[in-house]
Design an enzyme around this catalytic site. Structure first.
Site, PDB file in Angstrom:
ATOM      1  N   LYS A   1       0.747  -1.147  -0.140  1.00 48.64           N
ATOM      2  CA  LYS A   1      -0.008  -0.096  -0.077  1.00 48.64           C
ATOM      3  C   LYS A   1       0.941   1.108  -0.030  1.00 48.64           C
ATOM      4  O   LYS A   1       1.946   1.406   0.876  1.00 48.64           O
ATOM      5  CB  LYS A   1      -0.819  -0.088   1.240  1.00 48.64           C
ATOM      6  CG  LYS A   1      -1.744   1.295   1.483  1.00 48.64           C
ATOM      7  CD  LYS A   1      -3.104   1.005   1.370  1.00 48.64           C
ATOM      8  CE  LYS A   1      -3.690   2.501   1.451  1.00 48.64           C
ATOM      9  NZ  LYS A   1      -5.007   2.545   0.780  1.00 48.64           N
TER      10      LYS A   1
ATOM     11  N   CYS B   1      -3.530   7.777  -8.607  1.00 48.95           N
ATOM     12  CA  CYS B   1      -4.394   7.934  -7.659  1.00 48.95           C
ATOM     13  C   CYS B   1      -5.334   9.103  -7.965  1.00 48.95           C
ATOM     14  O   CYS B   1      -4.753  10.215  -8.307  1.00 48.95           O
ATOM     15  CB  CYS B   1      -3.905   7.968  -6.187  1.00 48.95           C
ATOM     16  SG  CYS B   1      -5.550   7.844  -5.185  1.00 48.95           S
TER      17      CYS B   1
ATOM     18  N   LYS C   1       3.308   3.434 -12.351  1.00 46.71           N
ATOM     19  CA  LYS C   1       1.836   2.941 -12.477  1.00 46.71           C
ATOM     20  C   LYS C   1       1.055   4.297 -12.919  1.00 46.71           C
ATOM     21  O   LYS C   1       1.145   5.412 -12.493  1.00 46.71           O
ATOM     22  CB  LYS C   1       1.414   2.844 -10.968  1.00 46.71           C
ATOM     23  CG  LYS C   1      -0.178   2.215 -10.980  1.00 46.71           C
ATOM     24  CD  LYS C   1      -0.640   1.495  -9.877  1.00 46.71           C
ATOM     25  CE  LYS C   1      -2.177   1.106  -9.874  1.00 46.71           C
ATOM     26  NZ  LYS C   1      -2.350   0.357  -8.599  1.00 46.71           N
TER      27      LYS C   1
END
Lengths: 423, 440
Positions: free
Chosen positions: A45, A134, A172
């Site tokens: 995480k 995100c 990512k």
């Protein structure tokens, strides 16, 4: 037994199934249990300056009685002290040296990147994943997708990270862009060893129609979240394949987005992913789902005579072409098997209302509908709505014109067949 | 809401029974509703005598539109609540569910219909208003499902209606005759009140048309524009064999009415026999077992394959402990003052006596061998034709006599509640057509 060992940009794992950076990888105890269950790797995480989360964080899209076909969240990165996370990483690597532990990171300044990369590698990280994806919360602070949407910033931060890292670095990527290619290429220019995609999609999962408030509700307000789960798989497959078939882009890919079982994983592998990451299905069903993922993939590969993942990765990419190259003379028609038809007539109403009006009540009075093949355009809708597997097939019409695409037609005047369904 | 009937005694015998098909709660209903394929031109709807849009009402349950679901059901069948419970769905809608063709359990349509209609009754949702008054009046003789459905439909058209019921309570067999594990009398009366809530349905109970103190047909012809006959069937058939007047021998329908609306005393009855092989006989067997009789035997002339009772209901009865004596013809009832046994002749495959005789022990005997037809009541009205005691009607429920219509058991000889509803509604539509001179 097929060889399931995976390698994405130098990050090796006993199988291609990794847990994505998310609540299931929030702590060392969780990841140890996941590795015990069979997961090949885990992306920790996201670490950064610990945040404060809201209460009420997840929302789900239910459809026809199936819960959570889509899912979203407004949770942020880790809210646990960094030293606790690093201590747990050391412990996990000590007990599970063969499993891949990739640490997801998200900080702001170059100094912060340098510091957190060093600490992660010192703790035993096998690789790093830069969270440029995100789409909620962190992006308001100039991080996450705010980075991933700007190729120049992506490239610059990637080059910092690669410069400070002694282990492979994955970037990512966010899907909240109109075209994924500039962003994958930017990561490549920055020196990344691979990319992982997709992160979640900016979304509003629903509205509470009694309170007139978005979901998930935080007191009287809410905000857009990140969409994931089974429903996003088609978007993810497209973005993965876009990169995999790009001649300029050459990095390995860790595929993410709606992977719920081994079949989904095979699709990602065939479109160029060398590992896959899973979150939502684990949140909904627990770590134990990996047992079937491993067994299913193994059985599939054995039945296909495929020895290792190299025999799968990217093998469907050659089939991904432009519309203009598709054969306009290819002709299929729907056939209904009367012995398995149950007479629901969903194909008929779908064809009449939603397609090309070629399925009609059977003149013989039975409830097996009649397909007017002279009008059937082979659209597949009947097969899609049919509740009986294998009852409706689309069969190729023989004795047709030679193949001819739109491009062939425009460039060389290739002959096209007569149109159907244009009554 | 109007009070249709005198209250039922709270301790009546039927209250020992529980629902044999328990109601769905919300989560169960949603799971089942989402299994429905939403067929086009659905076979279940075709199989329903009242042609409820079943796929439509199930989809509405699945989307949380329970109110709309109930309206869809009740628009086609105002007695949808009782039909949901008492319909032999296995041979109607559920029997036609396409899932049967792929060996998947069919949709529990009855339970879903009950889910929506129970909610409508509990919440008092009313969907239909009486039409603007037309000045026309219709008399409905008999207060069972056929007349109730007809009366409600006629009120929607704006016609005035009066129901004449010889018993104290409305509802017909729903109140007095349906097996209590399917529908209890208090629920039947609640539905009657729900139907009457449309307003303007006058009710006269306790007096028989043509009987002492009641209106004559001539009175009705004078005071009403149309007359609907929903008079059902008559008394239980009796067996003219020795011992038929012994105590403990009852007609099945009369006995059922006794324990549904009051109490029966079965103290000391260890053995009972039910004569017959139809659905009433099967009901009686299950009811006696439920009321605590340890040994209940159905005595039938034919064999299991030949009985007219529904197979799925007899299967349930066997699970509950039912026994049967096949190929047996009662010759006499034995006993001193009270019946103690049924003397039977054994029959062969052609239902001919084999010469062997035996006695089935029974301190209680129910005769479920049919009911008399009431057609004779109207036989004196020129134009009304009878066929085997049934009133002959055309497809729209019209008799051969002007302004007379009929539906339900008196016309069909004894079918399901849903048939009575369909026939009552069809007759109401025909009456409306005639009363408006074909303009509507």
């Amino acid at each position: 037994m097929a060889d399931l060992r995976a390698n994405t940009g130098g990050i090796r794992s006993p199988n291609p199934f990794w847990l994505a950076s998310a609540p299931p990888t929030n702590s060392g105890d969780q990841i140890k249990r996941a590795f015990d269950a069979g997961w090949g790797g885990a992306v920790w995480k996201t670490l950064g300056s610990p945040i404060q989360n809201v209460s009420s964080r997840f929302g789900a899209l239910n459809f026809r009685g199936t819960r959570a076909v889509g899912f979203n969240n407004i949770e942020l990165i880790t809210d646990r002290p960094l030293e606790v996370n690093f201590r747990e990483i050391v412990d996990v690597k000590k007990h599970y040296p063969d499993n891949a532990v990739i640490v997801s990171l998200m900080v702001e300044t170059e100094e912060e990147w340098r510091d957190i990369i060093k600490r992660s590698i010192d703790a035993g990280a096998d690789g790093l994943e830069l969270n440029f994806g995100c789409p909620h919360g962190m992006c308001e602070r100039g991080m996450g997708s705010a980075v991933g949407q700007e190729p120049k910033i992506n490239e610059r931060i990637t080059s910092w990270a690669v410069g400070y890292s002694t282990v492979p670095v994955l970037v990512k990527l966010t899907p909240n862009v109109s075209d994924i290619l500039p962003h994958g290429r930017a990561a490549q220019r920055g020196g990344a060893h691979g990319v992982s995609l997709i992160n979640t999609i900016k979304s509003i999962i629903g509205v509470d129609i009694d309170r007139f408030v978005l979901e998930p509700r935080v007191a009287g307000l809410s905000t857009n979240g990140g969409y994931c789960g089974a429903a996003v798989k088609p978007i993810a497959l497209h973005m993965v394949a876009q990169l995999a078939r790009d001649h300029e882009f050459q990095l390995p890919i860790s595929g993410i987005g709606g992977i719920s079982n081994w079949r989904d994983a095979v699709e990602f592998l065939l479109l160029g992913s060398s590992s896959v990451q899973v979150c939502t299905e684990v949140m909904l069903r627990g770590y134990r789902v990996v047992e079937d993922m491993i067994e299913g993939l193994n059985t599939y590969m054995d039945e296909k005579g495929i020895a290792n993942l190299d025999g799968l990765v990217g093998k469907a990419i050659p089939s991904y072409s432009e519309w203009g190259n598709l054969d306009l003379n290819y002709d299929t028609v729907a056939k209904i098997n009367p012995s398995s038809c149950i007479g629901c007539q969903l194909c008929m109403v779908a064809c009449m209302d939603g397609a090309h009006q070629c399925i009609h009540p059977n003149p013989d009075g039975t409830r097996v509908p009649f397909v007017d093949e002279s009008e059937c355009v082979g659209c597949n809708l009947c097969q899609i709505v049919c509740p009986v597997p294998g009852c409706i097939t689309l069969e190729e019409v023989k004795d047709r014109l030679p193949p001819a695409s739109w491009n062939d037609h425009v460039e060389h005047g290739a002959a096209l067949r007569e149109k159907k369904g244009v009554h | 809401m109007p009070d249709s009937s005198p209250s039922l005694p709270p301790d009546r015998s039927e209250t020992v029974f529980e629902d044999f098909k328990p109601a769905y709660d919300e989560k169960q209903a949603l799971v089942e509703a989402n299994r429905c394929l939403y067929c086009f031109d659905a076979p279940c709807q075709t199989a329903c005598p009242t042609h409820i849009d079943i796929a439509g009402f199930i989809r509405k349950i699945a989307t949380g539109n329970t109110r709309g679901s109930a309206k869809t059901i009740l628009d086609s069948n105002i007695l949808g609540m009782s039909c949901a419970r008492v319909c032999p769905v296995e041979v109607l809608c559920v029997g036609e569910c396409v899932h049967n063709h792929q060996d998947v359990p069919p949709i529990a349509i009855g339970k879903l219909q009950r889910y929506a209609t129970d909610k409508a009754l509990e919440e008092g949702w009313q969907f239909f208003e009486a039409g603007a008054p037309t000045g026309k009046r219709v008399a409905l003789i008999g207060g069972g499902p056929a007349s109730l459905a007809a009366a409600h439909q006629l009120r929607r058209y704006g016609h005035g209606v009066t129901i004449f019921e010889a018993r104290e309570r409305l509802g017909g067999l729903n109140t007095n005759g349906v097996a209590p594990y399917k529908l209890r009398a208090d629920d039947a009366l609640a539905e009657v009140d729900y139907v009457l809530a449309i307003g303007g349905i006058e009710v006269q109970t306790g007096v028989a048309v043509g009987g002492p103190g009641g209106s004559s047909f001539a009175d009705l012809e004078r005071d009403y524009d149309a007359i609907f006959l929903g008079i059902g069937l008559g008394a239980d058939s009796v067996m003219k064999v020795p011992g038929a007047d012994l105590a403990g021998i009852h007609g099945a329908v009369a006995f059922i009415e006794a324990f549904k609306t009051g109490t029966v005393d079965l103290e000391g009855v260890t053995h009972a026999a039910v004569i017959g092989g139809g659905n009433t006989a099967v009901d009686c067997v299950r009811e006696l077992l439920g009321l605590g009789v340890p040994c209940v035997q159905m005595v039938y002339r034919g064999d299991e394959a030949g009985m007219s009772g529904y197979e799925h209901e007899w299967d349930e009865a066997k699970i509950e402990g039912a026994q049967a004596v096949w190929r047996a013809m009662p010759l006499a009832f034995e006993g001193a003052g009270r019946v103690a046994g049924v003397r039977c002749a054994a029959l062969d495959d052609q239902k001919k006596p084999t010469g062997r005789e035996f006695t089935v022990p029974a301190a209680l005997v129910l005769l479920a061998i049919g009911q008399s037809k009431l057609g004779a009541l109207v036989a004196g009205l020129p134009g009304i034709a009878l066929n085997n005691g049934r009133i002959v009607v055309d497809e729209g429920g019209a008799t051969g006599r002007s302004r007379y219509y009929a539906g339900g058991d008196c016309a069909n000889g004894g079918k399901e509640v849903v048939n009575a509803v369909a026939e009552g509604k069809a007759a109401a539509n025909t009456i409306h057509h005639h009363l408006t001179n074909g303009r509507e």
